[in-house]
Each structure stands twice: as C-alpha cells, then as structure tokens.
Design a protein around this motif. Structure first.
Motif, PDB file in Angstrom:
ATOM      1  N   GLU A  10      -1.532   1.875   9.221  1.00 10.54           N
ATOM      2  CA  GLU A  10      -0.892   2.502   8.060  1.00 10.54           C
ATOM      3  C   GLU A  10      -0.912   4.027   8.194  1.00 10.54           C
ATOM      4  OE1 GLU A  10      -1.962  -1.143   5.013  1.00 10.54           O
ATOM      5  OE2 GLU A  10      -2.907   0.789   4.649  1.00 10.54           O
TER       6      GLU A  10
ATOM      7  N   GLU B  13       2.394   1.695  -3.444  1.00 13.61           N
ATOM      8  CA  GLU B  13       1.422   2.225  -4.424  1.00 13.61           C
ATOM      9  C   GLU B  13       1.257   3.732  -4.250  1.00 13.61           C
ATOM     10  OE1 GLU B  13      -1.349  -1.722  -5.258  1.00 13.61           O
ATOM     11  OE2 GLU B  13      -1.916  -0.347  -3.652  1.00 13.61           O
TER      12      GLU B  13
ATOM     13  N   GLY C  65       0.831  -1.213   0.000  1.00 12.37           N
ATOM     14  CA  GLY C  65       0.000   0.000   0.000  1.00 12.37           C
ATOM     15  C   GLY C  65       0.860   1.257   0.000  1.00 12.37           C
TER      16      GLY C  65
END
Ligand code: BF8
Length: 657
Positions: A271, A111, A108
């Motif tokens: 995150e 990306e 993630g």
C-alpha cells in the motif's frame, strides 16, 4: 548442495551470490525450504478439503480415464463432496483470498481519500485534479463550483459504499465495454457489492452449501470481477488522484541499488499510503543530517515487491527486488531497516534479520510478525509514523556487523506507463488515443498485446519463466504490458529501456517502439494496477477496428511464476473479461478433470476467454501467440502480417496475371 544445483535457483547473478552468502552465513531461505519440503501431492491438485472438523479429506486422484460409478463413489469426502466440488471450493476460496487482499487495500485507500478530502490527514493532498474531475463525471458527482475537497468527499464516500453495497452493480464495472457488461448480466456474474461477493464465496464453500462445481465457479467469476473491475480499480483510481498518475520516469532495479555508505531503508509490501510519506520524510534535511551524524553519507530508500513498483512509478525510487529477493536483500548485511505493511511478506525475514543487524518494522494493525518491531502507521498523523520509522533505520546504521556484500548488479529502466500516459504518448496532448496502437496491430507491425504479470515461486528458477516468456513474446512482435513481480524481473533483465526493442524485439515491434520512444515491455505498476491493463484493453476496443469486446482483441495474459491467491483472482478476472490466460509452475485443480475442463474449455464459450496451464514459459508464449493469431484471423487482419516487398521481377509477373 552442489554448485550447479545452487546456480539453478535464479537467473540473476546477484541473487545467486547472495544465496551462496546465505549458505555461508548459516541463514535459511525460501530456496532451502523449497528443497527441504515438497508440495503435498493431494493439496496441490485441489483435492484436499479441510473445510470442516471431519477432515481433512484427501480425495485420491482418478485412476485412468474410464472410471466406474463405484470407483467414483469412493472418491468423496466424508460429507459426500465429490472431487469436483472440492476442487471448485478450493479454487474459489483462492479467488476470495486474492479479491479480499486487493479490495481491502482499495478500502484503505478510500478511507484515506475521505480523510484527506476532509482535511483530517495532514501531509497528503490531491495531486491529480484532472483525474478527480474525470472520476466525478464518470460517477455522476456534481462538479459545479465546488472545491476539489468537496468533490473528493463525495467520491470517497461512493467508493467506500461500493464495498458494502448489497444490490445493483459495482460502479466501476461501467468502465468495461458495453458488450462485456451485457454478457456479465446474462451470465449472472455482475458483482453487486465487493465484500458481498467475497463473503458469499465463504458461505457457499462452507460444508453442505453449494455442491455444484459450475455454480461454485460462477461465484468465483463474480468475485473476481468485483476485484479487478471493483476493489483493485478503486485502489488504482484513488491512488492516482492522491499521489499522482504515473508518467514515464527513470529508475534502477536489482539488489545493486543498495549502497554500502548510506542508510539503506527498504519499503516492502503493497500500500503506497505509508511509502509515500516515507519517501517524503527521508528527504527532510534533519533526517539527512541525522544520518550523517551516524557516519552515513545519506539515506538510500528502495522498494521491494509491489510497494517498489508504486514508489518507482511515482518517484523513481530504486527497486531492490521482487518476492524471492526479500530475504536476499537482508543477507547483504547492509540493510538498516525493512519496513513492511501487507501482503507477500515472508515471516522468515525476521529470522534472517536476526543474523545481521536489520530491523524489521511492521506498520499495519492487521499484519504483525512476532519478533518484529511494530510502529503503527496512523494515516491521521502519517508524518509522525514515517519519521519514527526513518529514525529507527538511521539509528541502526552504527550497528552494522561487517560481512557486507552488495552485488554489483543494477539495471536502468523506464517505468510509469499508466493508461493515461500510453494514451498521451501514442496520440499526443490534443489527440490522446490508442489509434496508433490499433493501427499498428491492424497493419501487422505489432502482432498483439500480452499482459504478463504475477509472482515468483520458489518451486521454479527465480525470474527464469518471466524473462523467457517475455523475450519470446517481444521477439514475435507482441507488445508486453506488465505489473507486479514480472515487471521487476523484466527490469532486472534490461527489457524496460527503449534500446531493448532493438536488441530483443521483432522488426515490426522494434520499429514502433523506436518511433514512439518506448520500451517493448511497458511497466504499468503493482498488482492492483492490473486494473490499468483492463482499462487499456477497453481503450483498444473503444478506438475501433479490433472488434467490439475485449474477447475480440488479439491479446493474451500470463503469470508464468504465479504463487499467490491474488494471482488466481487476477487470472480469473482476465478470463472473465475475455482474455486467454496461461499460468505456469502448477495448476490447482488438476485433481478434477471436470473442473479443469470447465476452466480451460467451457469458459471460452461463456466468456470468450479461458484458462490454460503450461509450465514451459516458451511453450506458454507460443500458446499465447497462437491465440493472438486466432483472434487476428477472426478479425480478418491475419493477412496484413504477411507483408511482402515486391521486386521488379515479381511486379512484372503480377502484371501478366
Ligand atoms: O501483489 S506479483 S508475489 S508482490 S502477489 Fe506478491 Fe505476486 Fe509479487 Fe505484489 Ni502480486
């Protein structure tokens, strides 16, 4: 429930007050559920196989030491799988779960990294140019006169490819000491691609595939290396470049960071992609004005679990608590919203929130909870998502129901000890190095270094194991580096301020801490940041004088209150990296002596590191110290500890000899 029984749930006074309040308010928490439901005795030792529709097969434990072949034959699943095969399958499936969680986090970040480099993620920017350029050098990306975004585009592309790579070696394993890399190649555990090793665990543990426990465990090692030296390391490196490499920063910790007169918004999960944006949006004047228009004095952000560590390390945002405090924070009655992304989020927070006014907001497409509000986080329009979340919290302020109790407990802490910071603090701007650390280990002021990490576990008293173990280590001159929920426990116990060295550390460690101006317990970040511990260990090897591999170092690892699959993956890559690693609470392979012996004994011959299990945290610390002393002896630096100050009488005696 008896009063003293309740007291046994946590060592933290504020948590005890809220456990009490939860009972009064009729709220059911993890502490109650742990009392009401005991762990399955077969599953907890790794002897239940539910990998096909003929089972679950519950293999009974061996009776006594001398088991006849006939008796052993009976201890099999319907497909014939032995207790060893079943325990090994279950164990490496835990590794796969943990490695997948960390690595999907890393994916993630990668990306987002590419989107930022291409200018497709407004609101984000590259904050650490130096680290970007260092990574470009490490990965062979051309620098020349290219812009940061051009370089970052290539780095992001390489990072993403590492997840789906089919052959070769995961690029970040190059960071390991050369001897370690060679050992992994010899043992056949050098990971090829991050996803590949995880998928291969799922394949091998399907019914009727790999039925040799050693071979199964070998793949567990490979996938764990793909986590620690791969997915987790990529996450940490790219997060540092995007959000800034942590440097020492003041913060506060514990439930007392919540404020009665402000909008309390807790960011919980792992995150930092979303939390970074929320931190920025919560400071916007329009948002603060909106909060005031609702009767609040302002907006008070705080973190929970590893997100807390991320935003503390980079912004000094207060930590509301660790894993077992997530429900308790809501029980204060003062939390307007708890926004969550992924990992370690209890489904029960929705039920707890129903008793108060708190909104639970999920944000990840891959992590929804029935009953929660969902505001999907879109990294390409992150500010809009973040504003919607902060607004939802503010607008909920007038809905408070009273019945508020915020414990008056919070402690100061200093966090932000990334590898780069330690390097700088020890060696200075121009001579950044680990030399002073190695020197102080060699001269015996510091006995060794311990990485103490991991979760809370409702099967044991909240934070007790963490704090007891860490205190025992520093008392014996072992410098502690920490991440995850252990870091939060240490902060709550006041171990993360420089003054703690004087109060809790042994003489030698206290002297070094005082000279450098550091606490005896160094906060290195969240669970993916355990990769920083690997880098720090490698830096110690490279600096010289302490052997030529991590397994030579006087170091040890521990997770005294572990519970998650991520912890098992972390422990496995610590062991595969050459570190003696001791876990508390429970051990998931005791149903098979062979598997446990392999992990606890045979692995040391193969990797120089091995697992151990010790439910008593003080005994665990003693075992770590014994291992550190063993390594000191092997290095020939054990005598250095026995420094004797000679008086004149003793000198005269010596002269006679
Ligand atoms: O990743 S230490 S309970 S919060 S798993 Fe979870 Fe364990 Fe806490 Fe962060 Ni790590």
């Amino acid at each position: 429930m008896a009063e003293n029984e309740k007291e046994a749930k946590s060592i933290d006074q504020g948590s005890l007050e809220l456990i009490e309040k939860a009972t009064k308010d009729g709220v059911n928490t993890a502490f109650d559920r742990a009392d009401a439901m005991k762990p399955c005795p077969i599953g907890s030792v790794g002897s239940c196989c539910k990998n096909c529709g003929m089972g679950p097969c519950r293999v009974p434990l061996a009776k006594g030491k001398e088991e006849t072949p006939e008796e052993k034959l009976k201890r099999r699943g319907i497909c014939g799988a032995t207790a060893e095969t079943i325990a090994a399958r279950n164990f490496i499936r835990m590794v796969a779960g943990g490695a997948a969680a960390h690595s999907d986090h890393g994916r993630g970040v990668a990306e987002l990294f590419v989107a930022v480099a291409k200018g497709e993620a407004p609101g984000y920017e590259i904050k650490d140019e130096q680290k970007l350029l260092q990574l470009a050098l490490d990965w062979g990306v051309e620098i020349g006169d290219r812009t940061n975004n051009e370089i970052a585009t290539d780095i992001g592309r390489i990072a993403l490819e590492e997840f789906g790579k089919q052959e070769g070696e995961v690029i970040t394993t190059r960071k390991a000491p050369l001897k370690r890399q060679e050992l992994w190649r010899q043992q056949g555990v050098m990971p090829r691609g991050i996803d590949r090793e995880i998928v291969e665990i799922m394949h091998r543990t399907h019914i009727g595939v790999d039925q040799d426990y050693r071979n199964l465990l070998k793949q567990g090692v490979r996938a764990s290396i793909a986590d620690g030296w791969g997915g987790s390391m990529i996450a940490t490196e790219l997060q540092d470049i995007l959000f800034g490499t942590p440097a020492p920063i003041m913060g506060t910790a514990n439930l007392g960071v919540l404020r009665e007169d402000e909008v309390n918004l807790i960011i919980h999960g792992h995150e930092p992609l979303l939390s970074e944006m929320i931190v920025s949006v919560a400071q916007e004047p329009e948002m603060v004005e909106l909060a005031k228009s609702k009767g609040a004095k302002g907006i008070n952000l705080s973190g929970m679990c590893c997100t807390a560590n991320e935003i503390l390390m980079r912004h000094g945002v207060g930590i509301a608590g660790n894993f077992l405090q997530q429900e308790l924070a809501i029980v204060t009655g003062a939390v307007e919203a708890m926004v969550v992304d992924v990992q370690c989020i209890m489904q029960s927070i929705v039920t707890v929130a129903e008793c108060y006014h708190t909104k639970i907001i999920t944000t990840a497409a891959k992590a929804k909870i029935p009953g929660a509000m969902h505001i999907e986080f879109n990294e390409h329009d992150a500010l809009t998502s973040a504003r919607a979340i902060v607004k939802a919290a503010i607008e909920n302020f007038p809905n408070r129901k009273g019945n508020i109790h915020i414990p008056d407990n919070r402690t100061d802490q200093i966090a932000g000890f990334s590898h780069e910071t330690i390097n700088y603090l020890l060696g200075g701007m121009f001579r950044a190095s680990y030399r002073p650390l190695n020197d102080n280990i060699i001269n015996g002021r510091i006995r060794g270094v311990a990485g103490v990490v991991g979760c809370n576990n409702a099967r044991t008293k909240h934070n007790e194991g963490h704090v007891a173990m860490v205190k025992e280590l520093i008392k014996n001159d072992v410098l502690v580096i920490t991440t995850g929920c252990n870091a939060i426990a240490c902060a709550e116990a006041g171990l993360m301020v420089p003054e703690a060295a004087k109060e809790f550390a042994g003489e030698g460690l206290a002297e070094v801490c005082e000279t450098v101006g550091i606490p005896p317990v160094l906060h290195m970040g969240s669970c993916v940041d355990n990769s920083r511990i690997l880098i720090a260990a490698t830096a110690m090897v490279k600096d010289g004088g302490l052997g030529d591999d991590i397994s030579d170092l006087p170091v040890a690892g521990a997770a005294p209150e572990w519970m998650s699959e991520k912890a098992i993956s972390i422990g496995q890559y610590f062991v595969a990296s050459g570190v003696y690693t001791v876990f508390g609470v429970t051990w998931p392979t005791t149903g098979s002596k062979e598997v446990t012996d392999f992990l606890f004994k045979e692995m040391e011959e193969m990797y120089g590191g091995m697992w151990d299990f010790e439910p008593d945290p003080i005994e665990g610390a003693k075992k770590m110290i014994a291992h550190i002393d063993k390594k000191r002896k092997a290095l020939g630096i054990d005598k250095a500890r026995e420094r004797v100050l000679y008086d004149m009488e003793m000198r005269r005696e010596l002269d006679k000899v």
